[in-house]
Design a protein around this motif. Structure first.
Motif, PDB file in Angstrom:
ATOM      1  N   ARG A 211       0.814  -1.220   0.000  1.00 14.45           N
ATOM      2  CA  ARG A 211       0.000   0.000   0.000  1.00 14.45           C
ATOM      3  C   ARG A 211       0.848   1.271   0.000  1.00 14.45           C
ATOM      4  O   ARG A 211       0.333   2.345  -0.354  1.00 14.45           O
ATOM      5  N   ILE A 212       2.096   1.167   0.412  1.00 13.36           N
ATOM      6  CA  ILE A 212       2.924   2.372   0.518  1.00 13.36           C
ATOM      7  C   ILE A 212       4.124   2.370  -0.431  1.00 13.36           C
ATOM      8  O   ILE A 212       4.836   3.366  -0.521  1.00 13.36           O
ATOM      9  N   TYR A 213       4.316   1.256  -1.141  1.00 16.38           N
ATOM     10  CA  TYR A 213       5.386   1.169  -2.137  1.00 16.38           C
ATOM     11  C   TYR A 213       4.878   0.392  -3.353  1.00 16.38           C
ATOM     12  O   TYR A 213       4.431  -0.748  -3.221  1.00 16.38           O
ATOM     13  N   ASP A 220       2.287   5.227  -6.575  1.00 18.88           N
ATOM     14  CA  ASP A 220       3.220   4.502  -5.713  1.00 18.88           C
ATOM     15  C   ASP A 220       2.587   4.192  -4.363  1.00 18.88           C
ATOM     16  O   ASP A 220       2.913   3.199  -3.724  1.00 18.88           O
ATOM     17  N   ILE A 221       1.659   5.064  -3.928  1.00 20.24           N
ATOM     18  CA  ILE A 221       0.991   4.919  -2.638  1.00 20.24           C
ATOM     19  C   ILE A 221      -0.511   4.743  -2.865  1.00 20.24           C
ATOM     20  O   ILE A 221      -1.103   5.396  -3.731  1.00 20.24           O
ATOM     21  N   ALA A 230       0.310   7.968   5.315  1.00 22.70           N
ATOM     22  CA  ALA A 230       1.160   7.200   4.407  1.00 22.70           C
ATOM     23  C   ALA A 230       2.621   7.638   4.545  1.00 22.70           C
ATOM     24  O   ALA A 230       3.537   6.806   4.541  1.00 22.70           O
ATOM     25  N   LYS A 231       2.836   8.934   4.678  1.00 19.30           N
ATOM     26  CA  LYS A 231       4.200   9.447   4.854  1.00 19.30           C
ATOM     27  C   LYS A 231       4.812   8.915   6.147  1.00 19.30           C
ATOM     28  O   LYS A 231       5.985   8.504   6.171  1.00 19.30           O
ATOM     29  N   ARG A 234       5.812   5.266   5.739  1.00 16.93           N
ATOM     30  CA  ARG A 234       7.050   5.111   4.959  1.00 16.93           C
ATOM     31  C   ARG A 234       8.271   5.457   5.791  1.00 16.93           C
ATOM     32  O   ARG A 234       9.355   4.897   5.574  1.00 16.93           O
TER      33      ARG A 234
END
Length: 373
Positions: A211-213, A220-221, A230-231, A234
């Motif tokens: 979900r994040i890469y 990408d997200i 999301a940030k 990561r």
């Protein structure tokens, strides 16, 4: 041993193409106070053990609830998930990639069992201990207590190949999750209610890294995630590499607000687009389940009541109650053996150790046993 669980994915994925029919039967013959005459202190003993263990390690509360659910959802509440080996020679459930190193709380069950064996030998089943311990773990995390009927017996088989195609995985959609729950005698509301257990506990980064890469060709997200969340994810979860060892992956709390309290904060996090797993996010995106999420987000007491009732329902799935159906294990990790057989049985089975697969194989598992097109 450190990488055995992930390597077993090769075996699991092969079996996923031919799921078995696992429809559940709800058994109503369990009784509250089943041990009142034979072992009257049983529930207090389990409660004391759980309270002591959770007091030292709060992560045991979600672990014990998870053991209960993972045991009951496959072949019923028969403590098959506790077996280190199966007499038939099958690879046991415990070795599945859905369990393996992520199981947490087995020692607590062992302590409760050994204590009860000293007090009431060959009386209290491991499956009943698991049900009591799950209730007590939920209470230790803030849930009001609920009654647990007992009288279960322990199964004598455990098969890892019972899981693929019959067990929810983090990549499943609401229709697929609903189908699996209904096969086990549970409703769509039960699905949303029991997902609230994710108010406590957490997930390893590899369970939601998709979900994040590299989410899709255009993003990408996952766009359903709150960008700030999301940030943060990561920052806590580095980009996965093919030779990563999942056991060493960071573990992130499901609920960033009240991570140690079993409450309705989970549902508010879903509405704020701050969920880890695709299957959790799906509950708020699907129009069939979003109203249920919204109702629980507004009423903690309603969700707590429903959660206790759903746990009672889960505890009745495919239970064994007659002597010819199951046994009362002396040790929760192995079935009882005749004395003559015990003399010749040396140690546990050592399963072959396949090579570590690519992390992408894990992502296929997370997405629901489907290789991306």
């Amino acid at each position: 041993m450190a990488r055995l669980t992930v390597a077993m994915l090769f075996f699991v994925l092969a079996l996923a193409l031919a799921p078995r029919n696992m429809d559940a039967v709800v058994v109503e013959s369990l009784q509250p106070g089943f041990y009142n005459q034979s072992c009257p202190e049983v529930e207090q003993v389990v409660r004391d053990v759980v309270d002591s263990e959770v007091g030292m390690d709060h992560t045991l509360a979600p672990g014990l609830i998870r053991i209960f659910f993972h045991d009951c959802f496959i072949t019923g509440c028969d403590a098959s998930i506790l077996l280190d080996e199966s007499p038939a020679g099958d690879v046991p459930e415990k070795q599945s990639s859905a369990n393996g190193f992520t199981l947490h709380g087995l020692r607590t069950i062992d302590i409760a069992k050994s204590t009860l064996e000293a007090m009431c030998p060959r009386t209290v089943s491991c499956s009943d201990i698991v049900a009591f311990a799950a209730r007590d773990a939920a209470v230790a995390a803030g849930l009001p207590t609920y009654e647990v009927a007992a009288g279960r017996r322990d199964g004598e088989h455990s098969r890892m190949d019972d899981l693929p195609g019959n067990f929810p995985v983090p990549g499943h959609t609401v229709p697929r999750l609903t189908e699996l729950f209904q096969k086990r005698g549970l409703s769509q509301e039960d699905l949303v209610v029991l997902s609230g257990a994710h108010s406590i506990g957490g997930a390893h980064c590899f369970m939601f890294s998709n979900r994040i890469y590299g989410f899709s060709k255009t993003a990408d997200i996952d766009p359903s995630l709150d960008p700030a969340f999301a940030k943060l994810l990561r920052e806590m979860c580095p980009r996965p590499k093919p030779d990563d060892n999942p056991e060493e992956a960071p573990k992130i709390d499901f609920d960033q607000r009240t991570a140690q309290k079993l409450d309705n904060s989970y549902y508010n996090e879903l509405l704020a687009r701050r969920s880890l797993l695709t299957s959790d996010s799906a509950l708020v995106q699907d129009p069939a389940t979003r109203p249920i999420v919204e109702s629980f987000a507004k009423d903690d007491a309603l969700w707590q009541k429903k959660f206790g009732e759903a746990m009672q329902k889960v505890g009745k799935l495919d239970v064994l109650t007659r002597p010819e159906e199951g046994q009362i294990r002396r040790n929760c990790r192995m079935v009882n053996r005749p004395k003559s057989e015990m003399r010749t049985h040396m140690g546990r089975i050592s399963w072959p150790k396949p090579r570590h697969p690519m992390l992408q194989m894990m992502n296929w598992f997370i997405r629901g046993f489907q290789q991306p097109a």
